[in-house]
Write an enzyme that holds these catalytic residues in place. Structure first.
Site, PDB file in Angstrom:
ATOM      1  N   ASP A 212      58.512  46.553  95.875  1.00 60.22           N
ATOM      2  CA  ASP A 212      59.746  46.806  96.628  1.00 60.22           C
ATOM      3  C   ASP A 212      59.590  48.059  97.483  1.00 60.22           C
ATOM      4  O   ASP A 212      59.546  49.170  96.969  1.00 60.22           O
ATOM      5  CB  ASP A 212      60.914  46.996  95.650  1.00 60.22           C
TER       6      ASP A 212
ATOM      7  N   TYR B  98      61.182  54.469 102.880  1.00 62.85           N
ATOM      8  CA  TYR B  98      60.219  55.029 101.924  1.00 62.85           C
ATOM      9  C   TYR B  98      58.930  55.490 102.611  1.00 62.85           C
ATOM     10  O   TYR B  98      58.123  56.194 101.990  1.00 62.85           O
ATOM     11  CB  TYR B  98      59.854  54.019 100.817  1.00 62.85           C
TER      12      TYR B  98
ATOM     13  N   LYS C  84      63.149  46.610 103.898  1.00 64.94           N
ATOM     14  CA  LYS C  84      64.579  46.739 104.203  1.00 64.94           C
ATOM     15  C   LYS C  84      64.827  47.364 105.575  1.00 64.94           C
ATOM     16  O   LYS C  84      64.028  48.180 106.043  1.00 64.94           O
ATOM     17  CB  LYS C  84      65.269  47.619 103.132  1.00 64.94           C
TER      18      LYS C  84
ATOM     19  N   HIS D 113      69.665  47.381 104.015  1.00 61.85           N
ATOM     20  CA  HIS D 113      69.573  48.406 102.972  1.00 61.85           C
ATOM     21  C   HIS D 113      70.953  48.894 102.512  1.00 61.85           C
ATOM     22  O   HIS D 113      71.145  49.240 101.345  1.00 61.85           O
ATOM     23  CB  HIS D 113      68.762  49.592 103.539  1.00 61.85           C
TER      24      HIS D 113
HETATM   25  N1  LIG Z   1      68.241  49.565  97.796  1.00 60.01           N
HETATM   26  C1  LIG Z   1      68.491  50.815  97.495  1.00 60.01           C
HETATM   27  O1  LIG Z   1      69.420  51.445  98.030  1.00 60.01           O
HETATM   28  C2  LIG Z   1      67.636  51.505  96.476  1.00 60.01           C
HETATM   29  C3  LIG Z   1      68.024  52.752  95.976  1.00 60.01           C
HETATM   30  C4  LIG Z   1      67.231  53.344  94.996  1.00 60.01           C
HETATM   31  C5  LIG Z   1      66.088  52.689  94.550  1.00 60.01           C
HETATM   32  N2  LIG Z   1      65.719  51.493  95.068  1.00 60.01           N
HETATM   33  C6  LIG Z   1      64.483  50.778  94.604  1.00 60.01           C
HETATM   34  O2  LIG Z   1      64.453  50.765  93.182  1.00 60.01           O
HETATM   35  C7  LIG Z   1      63.284  51.424  92.718  1.00 60.01           C
HETATM   36  C8  LIG Z   1      63.536  52.131  91.394  1.00 60.01           C
HETATM   37  O3  LIG Z   1      64.612  53.036  91.460  1.00 60.01           O
HETATM   38  P1  LIG Z   1      64.439  54.627  91.435  1.00 60.01           P
HETATM   39  O4  LIG Z   1      63.128  54.968  92.015  1.00 60.01           O
HETATM   40  O5  LIG Z   1      65.660  55.171  92.049  1.00 60.01           O
HETATM   41  O6  LIG Z   1      64.500  55.031  89.916  1.00 60.01           O
HETATM   42  P2  LIG Z   1      64.125  54.459  88.462  1.00 60.01           P
HETATM   43  O7  LIG Z   1      63.127  53.379  88.527  1.00 60.01           O
HETATM   44  O8  LIG Z   1      65.404  54.250  87.749  1.00 60.01           O
HETATM   45  O9  LIG Z   1      63.476  55.757  87.810  1.00 60.01           O
HETATM   46  C9  LIG Z   1      62.319  56.336  88.300  1.00 60.01           C
HETATM   47  C10 LIG Z   1      62.117  57.669  87.578  1.00 60.01           C
HETATM   48  O10 LIG Z   1      61.843  57.444  86.202  1.00 60.01           O
HETATM   49  C11 LIG Z   1      60.545  57.953  85.866  1.00 60.01           C
HETATM   50  N3  LIG Z   1      59.936  56.956  84.957  1.00 60.01           N
HETATM   51  C12 LIG Z   1      59.449  55.739  85.273  1.00 60.01           C
HETATM   52  N4  LIG Z   1      59.037  55.083  84.181  1.00 60.01           N
HETATM   53  C13 LIG Z   1      59.259  55.903  83.136  1.00 60.01           C
HETATM   54  C14 LIG Z   1      59.032  55.789  81.736  1.00 60.01           C
HETATM   55  N5  LIG Z   1      58.517  54.682  81.213  1.00 60.01           N
HETATM   56  N6  LIG Z   1      59.386  56.841  80.951  1.00 60.01           N
HETATM   57  C15 LIG Z   1      59.918  57.974  81.472  1.00 60.01           C
HETATM   58  N7  LIG Z   1      60.165  58.133  82.798  1.00 60.01           N
HETATM   59  C16 LIG Z   1      59.835  57.095  83.612  1.00 60.01           C
HETATM   60  C17 LIG Z   1      59.802  58.091  87.182  1.00 60.01           C
HETATM   61  O11 LIG Z   1      58.889  59.165  87.160  1.00 60.01           O
HETATM   62  P3  LIG Z   1      57.301  58.984  87.502  1.00 60.01           P
HETATM   63  O12 LIG Z   1      57.173  58.291  88.815  1.00 60.01           O
HETATM   64  O13 LIG Z   1      56.817  60.380  87.519  1.00 60.01           O
HETATM   65  O14 LIG Z   1      56.745  58.183  86.365  1.00 60.01           O
HETATM   66  C18 LIG Z   1      60.957  58.448  88.133  1.00 60.01           C
HETATM   67  O15 LIG Z   1      61.284  59.819  88.038  1.00 60.01           O
HETATM   68  C19 LIG Z   1      62.925  52.358  93.877  1.00 60.01           C
HETATM   69  O16 LIG Z   1      61.586  52.813  93.797  1.00 60.01           O
HETATM   70  C20 LIG Z   1      63.217  51.463  95.044  1.00 60.01           C
HETATM   71  O17 LIG Z   1      62.177  50.528  95.215  1.00 60.01           O
HETATM   72  C21 LIG Z   1      66.485  50.891  96.011  1.00 60.01           C
END
Ligand SMILES: NC(=O)c1ccc[n+]([C@@H]2O[C@H](COP(=O)([O-])OP(=O)(O)OC[C@H]3O[C@@H](n4cnc5c(N)ncnc54)[C@H](OP(=O)(O)O)[C@@H]3O)[C@@H](O)[C@H]2O)c1
Length: 277
Positions: A51, A56, A81, A114
């Site tokens: 994704d 990004y 997006k 988005h």
């Molecule tokens: N459409 C939208 O508006 C939108 C908004 C936000 C996100 N997204 C998408 O959703 C994806 C995921 O969301 P997100 O990046 O906001 O946050 P998330 O996946 O909820 O959390 C990521 C965070 O958790 C840590 N982490 C990951 N696996 C872990 C584990 N097993 N144990 C402990 N910590 C862990 C990561 O650190 P490390 O990387 O250091 O491991 C990072 O700090 C994004 O990358 C993006 O593709 C879309």
């Protein structure tokens, strides 16, 4: 609930395209080298869905990994997006073409609006319909749309959205939105499923995790998957990318699922589209 989930589990979109339930999110994965490492680690473990987004800045970090790993383009599902500054019919078409060119992927599997940008989102959707009809992406959808935004879109579109990607985890259990999407044949996709790491110390998650020998992150991912909702955990570390995919050797007991459902606080860790008119 699906019976046997695996890392290869897919769901069928409303146009019959198969979309893998587990995807690697690559927002803020670091430099190009770090992002390509993360993508490679994920593909090595068996993720088949990435994704990305123009925002990004890493749409171009997927194709080189596919090439290095000798994976065919059609073995991996890629979403990108439309960013907020690119709304409107002509600008959306141009922005999509730039994204596609940058990515070097030939086509996107899914392209999303988005964010439901006021006044302009309807014109942008018409652009996505054109792109879809021209075969430049296999499915189109939206992100951060509330029920109201979806109703508006469904009332006006020629091609209905296949996916709505929203913030979704036990602390933001958007049950009404999930039910609305199911009733309208729109797949929900869960972003920030790990609450950006903010709730990983929660005692309820830890207690439930201990029962299965799983981490809070794995419990939250499994909670999403068991609803047949697409889930997009992000990590740039190999050990966590692996950990986040080790969620297929247990089932949540009904009572634990109910406890997780009850964690809802309507709490957003990312952005909140509720007041976007
Ligand atoms: N459409 C939208 O508006 C939108 C908004 C936000 C996100 N997204 C998408 O959703 C994806 C995921 O969301 P997100 O990046 O906001 O946050 P998330 O996946 O909820 O959390 C990521 C965070 O958790 C840590 N982490 C990951 N696996 C872990 C584990 N097993 N144990 C402990 N910590 C862990 C990561 O650190 P490390 O990387 O250091 O491991 C990072 O700090 C994004 O990358 C993006 O593709 C879309």
């Amino acid at each position: 609930m699906m019976n046997e989930l695996s890392i290869l589990s897919t769901v069928k979109l409303n146009n019959q395209v198969e979309m893998p339930l587990l995807g690697l999110g690559i927002y803020e994965t670091g430099s190009s080298r770090q992002t390509q490492n993360a993508v490679a680690w994920a593909l090595e473990v068996g993720y088949r869905h990435i994704d990305t987004a123009k925002l990004y800045g890493n749409e171009s970090d997927i194709a080189p990994v596919l090439q290095k790993m000798s994976l065919a383009r059609n073995e991996v599902f890629v979403t990108s997006k439309l960013w907020n500054s690119d709304h409107g019919y002509d600008k959306s078409i141009r922005a999509f073409n730039h994204s596609l060119e940058r990515s070097g992927l030939g086509y996107f599997d899914l392209f999303l609006i988005h964010w439901p940008v006021e006044k302009l989102r309807a014109d942008s959707w018409r652009a996505l319909e054109t792109i879809y009809q021209e075969g430049k992406c296999r499915a189109i959808g939206v992100s951060n749309y509330t029920i109201r935004h979806l109703e508006e879109l469904l009332g006006a579109c020629k091609v209905p959205p296949a996916v709505n990607q929203v913030e979704y985890h036990p602390f933001l259990y958007q049950k009404k939105l999930l039910e609305f999407c199911r009733a309208n044949n729109i797949r929900l996709s869960a972003y920030s499923p790990l609450t950006k790491g903010e709730k990983l110390d929660d005692n309820t998650l830890k207690t439930i995790g201990n029962r299965y020998g799983k981490s809070p992150a794995q419990i939250m991912i499994r909670w999403v998957l068991e609803q047949e909702v697409i889930v997009l955990p992000k990590s740039a570390r190999q050990s966590r990318i692996i950990e986040n995919a080790e969620v297929y050797d247990f089932h949540l007991e009904e009572s634990d699922r109910k406890t997780l459902d009850a964690l809802n606080q309507d709490w957003h860790c990312t952005w909140n589209p509720t007041n976007i008119v």
